[in-house]
Enzyme design. Structure first.
Site, PDB file in Angstrom:
ATOM      1  N   HIS A 185     -19.385   1.354 -14.606  1.00 49.46           N
ATOM      2  CA  HIS A 185     -20.022   2.564 -15.107  1.00 49.46           C
ATOM      3  C   HIS A 185     -19.391   2.943 -16.442  1.00 49.46           C
ATOM      4  O   HIS A 185     -18.184   2.773 -16.639  1.00 49.46           O
ATOM      5  CB  HIS A 185     -19.850   3.706 -14.103  1.00 49.46           C
ATOM      6  CG  HIS A 185     -20.618   3.502 -12.836  1.00 49.46           C
ATOM      7  ND1 HIS A 185     -20.234   4.046 -11.634  1.00 49.46           N
ATOM      8  CD2 HIS A 185     -21.772   2.804 -12.588  1.00 49.46           C
ATOM      9  CE1 HIS A 185     -21.100   3.695 -10.698  1.00 49.46           C
ATOM     10  NE2 HIS A 185     -22.042   2.945 -11.254  1.00 49.46           N
TER      11      HIS A 185
ATOM     12  N   TRP B 252     -13.893   3.495 -14.592  1.00 52.25           N
ATOM     13  CA  TRP B 252     -12.959   2.854 -13.656  1.00 52.25           C
ATOM     14  C   TRP B 252     -13.650   2.409 -12.374  1.00 52.25           C
ATOM     15  O   TRP B 252     -13.078   2.475 -11.298  1.00 52.25           O
ATOM     16  CB  TRP B 252     -11.775   3.795 -13.353  1.00 52.25           C
ATOM     17  CG  TRP B 252     -11.209   4.413 -14.586  1.00 52.25           C
ATOM     18  CD1 TRP B 252     -10.523   3.783 -15.593  1.00 52.25           C
ATOM     19  CD2 TRP B 252     -11.303   5.783 -14.991  1.00 52.25           C
ATOM     20  NE1 TRP B 252     -10.190   4.667 -16.580  1.00 52.25           N
ATOM     21  CE2 TRP B 252     -10.648   5.909 -16.242  1.00 52.25           C
ATOM     22  CE3 TRP B 252     -11.854   6.927 -14.409  1.00 52.25           C
ATOM     23  CZ2 TRP B 252     -10.545   7.119 -16.929  1.00 52.25           C
ATOM     24  CZ3 TRP B 252     -11.755   8.134 -15.092  1.00 52.25           C
ATOM     25  CH2 TRP B 252     -11.109   8.226 -16.326  1.00 52.25           C
ATOM     26  N   HIS B 253     -14.881   1.898 -12.511  1.00 49.48           N
ATOM     27  CA  HIS B 253     -15.647   1.458 -11.350  1.00 49.48           C
ATOM     28  C   HIS B 253     -16.013  -0.021 -11.488  1.00 49.48           C
ATOM     29  O   HIS B 253     -17.152  -0.428 -11.251  1.00 49.48           O
ATOM     30  CB  HIS B 253     -16.909   2.307 -11.182  1.00 49.48           C
ATOM     31  CG  HIS B 253     -16.634   3.752 -10.961  1.00 49.48           C
ATOM     32  ND1 HIS B 253     -17.575   4.744 -11.179  1.00 49.48           N
ATOM     33  CD2 HIS B 253     -15.513   4.389 -10.519  1.00 49.48           C
ATOM     34  CE1 HIS B 253     -17.031   5.923 -10.899  1.00 49.48           C
ATOM     35  NE2 HIS B 253     -15.792   5.729 -10.499  1.00 49.48           N
ATOM     36  N   GLN B 254     -15.049  -0.851 -11.854  1.00 50.68           N
ATOM     37  CA  GLN B 254     -15.297  -2.271 -12.056  1.00 50.68           C
ATOM     38  C   GLN B 254     -15.751  -2.922 -10.751  1.00 50.68           C
ATOM     39  O   GLN B 254     -15.169  -2.691  -9.692  1.00 50.68           O
ATOM     40  CB  GLN B 254     -14.027  -2.962 -12.571  1.00 50.68           C
ATOM     41  CG  GLN B 254     -13.544  -2.418 -13.901  1.00 50.68           C
ATOM     42  CD  GLN B 254     -12.557  -1.271 -13.789  1.00 50.68           C
ATOM     43  OE1 GLN B 254     -12.321  -0.741 -12.719  1.00 50.68           O
ATOM     44  NE2 GLN B 254     -11.962  -0.900 -14.912  1.00 50.68           N
TER      45      GLN B 254
END
Length: 563
Positions: free
Chosen positions: A334, A486-488
Site C-alpha cells: 500500500h 508498511w504492508h508488503q
C-alpha cells in the site's frame, strides 16, 4: 475500563501477584529451554510476528508436541511497544529491519524506505495498531485464486468472530465477543476525528459506527478506526497468543537468532540452519517447518535454500532444489502520500494511536469496491522531499494521508548473493502502473476536499501543503511524497498457476513438510492494514497443522441475507 472502586481490592492484588509469579516462572522456563536446546522439535516456526505467533500458539496448545519459535529480533519489553502513542519511534529503531527499495524511476529516482517489524510480535509490536479485516471481496478473491472455499469471506468471517473480543457497537452478524484479541473503536477520540467524519459525509461518503462491519462489504465509507488496544495499552499478537504459554516445557522461544537456510533432504524440509549466540546450529523438525518471516524475509530464505527461479539461483551459485519462478515476484505494498498537511490554531494533543479516523472510497465510480483509503493523523507527516519544497510544517499541524489499497503495480524481491548476510534487492516498482498514479492523485483531491471542509475549519488555520494542484503538478507531488504503509505482501503467493508458491493449505509446491504463513502468501494485498489478515492466515495454518477445528465463534454463525 471503570473508575469505580473494586468491591474486593484483595482480589485485584491476588491477580497481580499471580501474573507476576507466572511471568517469573515463564522467564526461568525459557532460560532453561534455551540453555538445553533440543536437536529435534516436532515443529519449527521461523518468525514470531502476526502469523508466526498464532501458528506457534495453536501448535503448542497440544502439550504432546514440541515447538521451536525463532525470532531474529529481540524482546517486546519497551515503552515504545506498550504505549500506543509512541509507535512512530519504532521506525528506524532496532525494532525495524530498515529495508530500503531500489531507486525508482517512477518516484523520480527516490529510494523508498520499507520499514518492517523486527522482534517478538513483529509488525504487531511496532505498528499503528489498526485492526482492518480486509474487504469482503478480498477473501472471495483468495478463494477463487486457490479454488478453495475455506478462504472465502463467509469462512474467514467465522474466524474473525471467534478470535475477537469486540467492545464496540453490537453487530451479531459480524463481531464476536470473548475471543483472544481485544479490538475496539478508538476510545474518547479527539474532536478532530469526528470533524473528519463530518467532512467526509459532506463530500458524499457514508459514515459508519464500525469500519470492519457493513462498510467493508460494499463501496466503503468513513468511520473511527478499529484498534488493537485495551485499557490504553497495545495488544500485540505475541502478547496475546504466546506470552500465556511461555511457562510450558513444550514451547521454546529463541530471540536474536537468524535462520540461514532450510535443510532439505530428498525434496523434504527436515529443519533449519541457524545462527544463535554466535554459533552455527542445525536443528531438525520431525514434522513440519513453517516460514513466517514476512514478504521480504520469506522469499529471501526460500531462495537461499534453493527454492525459486532456477536460472536466477544458478547465477548466484545456489543449487536449485525446486523451480518456483514466483518466489520473490508479485511484490505489493500500500502506498500513501505523506504531505497533505494543515496548520491548526493550536497544538493537537494526539490520542490513542494518533490516527483515529479513516475512510475507504473509490477513485473511480465505475469500480465496485474501494481502491483508496486515508487516515486522519493528529501530527504533521511529510517526506523529506516535501519538506524541502514547502519547508517544515509547524508543530501545530495535522495530516490527512491519502492511500492506495488496490495497487496494480507489482515488484520483485531478489538476491544479491548466495550468503545469508548478503542483502536482498527490492524493486518495489511503486506507481509503475499508470492507474495507480491516477488513483492516488484522486485520493489527494478527495483529502483536500475533506481537509478544507467546513467541518474541519475550526482545526485548520491554513493548508500547508500541497495546495491547489492539478494535472502534471499534482502527479509530480504524488511521486515526491509517495511512501510505504508498511504492508508488503504477495511474494510467495498461494494459488494454482505457475507463479504460485503455495497451495490453499499453504504447502510449498515441490517441497514436503514446508509451509508459509505470512503476508507473502496473499495473491493480492488486502484492502486496509494487514495485521488482522495475517492473524487469520496464522489461524488457518494452525488449525491445519494441529488437526483441530478452527476457533469456535462465540455465537452460532448467521447466514448473511445481504450477501
Amino acid at each position: 475500563m471503570t473508575n469505580e472502586t473494586p468491591q474486593n481490592p484483595g482480589a485485584g492484588n491476588k491477580l497481580a501477584g499471580d501474573r507476576a509469579a507466572l511471568q517469573k516462572s515463564a522467564i526461568a522456563n525459557q532460560a532453561e529451554l534455551r540453555a538445553n536446546l533440543r536437536p529435534l522439535y516436532d515443529f519449527i516456526v521461523c518468525g514470531a510476528g502476526s502469523s508466526g505467533s498464532v501458528v506457534a500458539r495453536r501448535l503448542a496448545e497440544n502439550r504432546d508436541v514440541t515447538v521451536l519459535l525463532i525470532e531474529a529480533g529481540g524482546d517486546d519489553e519497551a515503552l515504545s511497544v506498550s504505549d500506543p502513542s509512541l509507535w512512530p519511534t519504532n521506525l528506524g529503531s532496532e525494532r525495524d529491519w530498515g529495508f530500503v527499495a531500489e531507486p525508482s524511476p517512477y518516484l523520480d529516482g527516490r529510494a523508498m524506505p520499507l520499514s518492517m517489524g523486527k522482534g517478538l510480535g513483529g509488525g504487531s509490536s511496532v505498528n499503528a495498531m489498526v485492526w482492518a479485516r480486509g474487504h469482503a471481496s478480498d477473501w472471495d478473491f483468495f478463494a477463487a485464486e486457490t479454488q478453495d472455499p475455506a478462504w472465502n469471506y463467509e469462512a474467514i468471517l467465522k474466524i474473525y468472530r471467534a478470535i475477537e473480543d469486540w467492545s464496540g457497537a453490537p453487530d451479531p452478524l459480524r463481531r464476536g465477543h470473548g475471543g483472544i484479541l481485544p479490538v475496539e473503536p478508538a476510545q474518547n477520540p479527539h474532536p478532530i476525528a469526528d470533524a473528519m467524519l463530518r467532512g467526509a459525509a459532506a463530500s458524499g461518503l457514508p459514515t459508519f459506527a464500525d469500519h470492519n462491519g457493513a462498510m467493508m462489504e460494499g463501496a466503503g465509507g468513513a468511520a473511527l478506526c478499529n484498534v488493537a488496544i485495551r485499557d490504553g495499552a497495545r495488544s500485540s499478537v505475541f502478547q496475546r497468543y504466546i506470552r500465556p504459554l511461555m511457562a510450558q516445557s513444550n514451547l521454546t522461544i529463541l530471540t536474536h537468532t537468524t535462520v540461514n537456510r532450510i535443510t532439505i533432504e530428498n525434496g523434504k524440509a527436515v529443519g533449519v540452519q541457524i545462527t544463535h549466540e554466535g554459533r552455527q546450529i542445525a536443528i531438525r523438525a520431525g514434522r513440519e517447518t513453517v516460514l513466517s518471516l514476512g514478504a521480504i524475509g520469506t522469499p529471501k530464505l526460500l531462495m537461499q535454500s534453493g527454492i525459486g527461479d532456477s536460472e536466477m539461483l544458478s547465477r548466484h551459485s545456489i543449487k536449485p532444489v525446486a523451480h518456483l519462478p514466483g518466489v520473490g515476484r508479485n511484490f505489493q505494498d500500500h502506498v500513501m502520500v505523506a504531505g497533505c498537511v494543515w496548520e491548526s490554531p493550536e497544538v493537537i494533543e494526539p490520542r490513542n494511536n494518533l490516527g483515529e479516523a479513516t475512510f475507504f472510497w473509490k477513485s473511480n465510480e465505475a469500480l465496485e469496491t474501494p481502491d483508496i483509503q486515508a487516515f486522519l493523523i493528529e501530527v504533521p507527516i511529510a517526506t523529506q522531499e516535501a519538506i524541502g519544497n514547502y519547508g517544515p510544517p509547524p508543530a501545530a499541524s495535522w495530516s490527512l494521508l491519502p492511500g492506495l489499497v488496490r495497487p496494480k503495480s507489482r515488484g520483485v524481491v531478489h538476491l544479491t548473493g548466495p550468503n545469508p548476510n548478503d542483502p536482498v534487492a527490492i524493486d518495489a516498482n511503486v506507481l509503475s502502473h499508470p492507474d495507480d498514479l491516477t488513483a492516488l492523485a484522486r485520493s489527494v483531491e478527495l483529502c483536500r476536499d475533506i481537509g478544507n471542509s467546513a467541518a474541519l475549519m475550526p482545526f485548520a488555520k491554513r493548508e500547508v501543503m500541497p495546495g491547489n494542484l492539478s494535472g502534471e503538478a499534482l502527479r509530480a507531488f504524488v511521486r515526491l511524497t509517495a511512501s510505504t504503509v508498511w504492508h508488503q505482501s504477495g511474494t510467495a503467493k498461494m494459488g494454482t498457476d505457475e507463479m504460485s508458491v503455495v497451495d490453499s493449505e499453504l504447502r510449498v509446491y515441490g517441497i514436503a513438510n514446508l509451509r508459509i504463513a505470512d503476508a507473502s502468501i496473499m495473491p493480492r494485498v488486502t484492502t486496509g492494514n494487514t495485521m488482522a489478515p495475517c492473524v487469520v492466515i496464522g489461524e488457518r495454518l494452525g488449525a491445519l497443522l494441529s488437526g483441530t477445528r478452527l476457533p469456535t465463534a462465540s455465537r452460532p454463525f448467521a447466514v448473511f441475507a445481504e450477501l
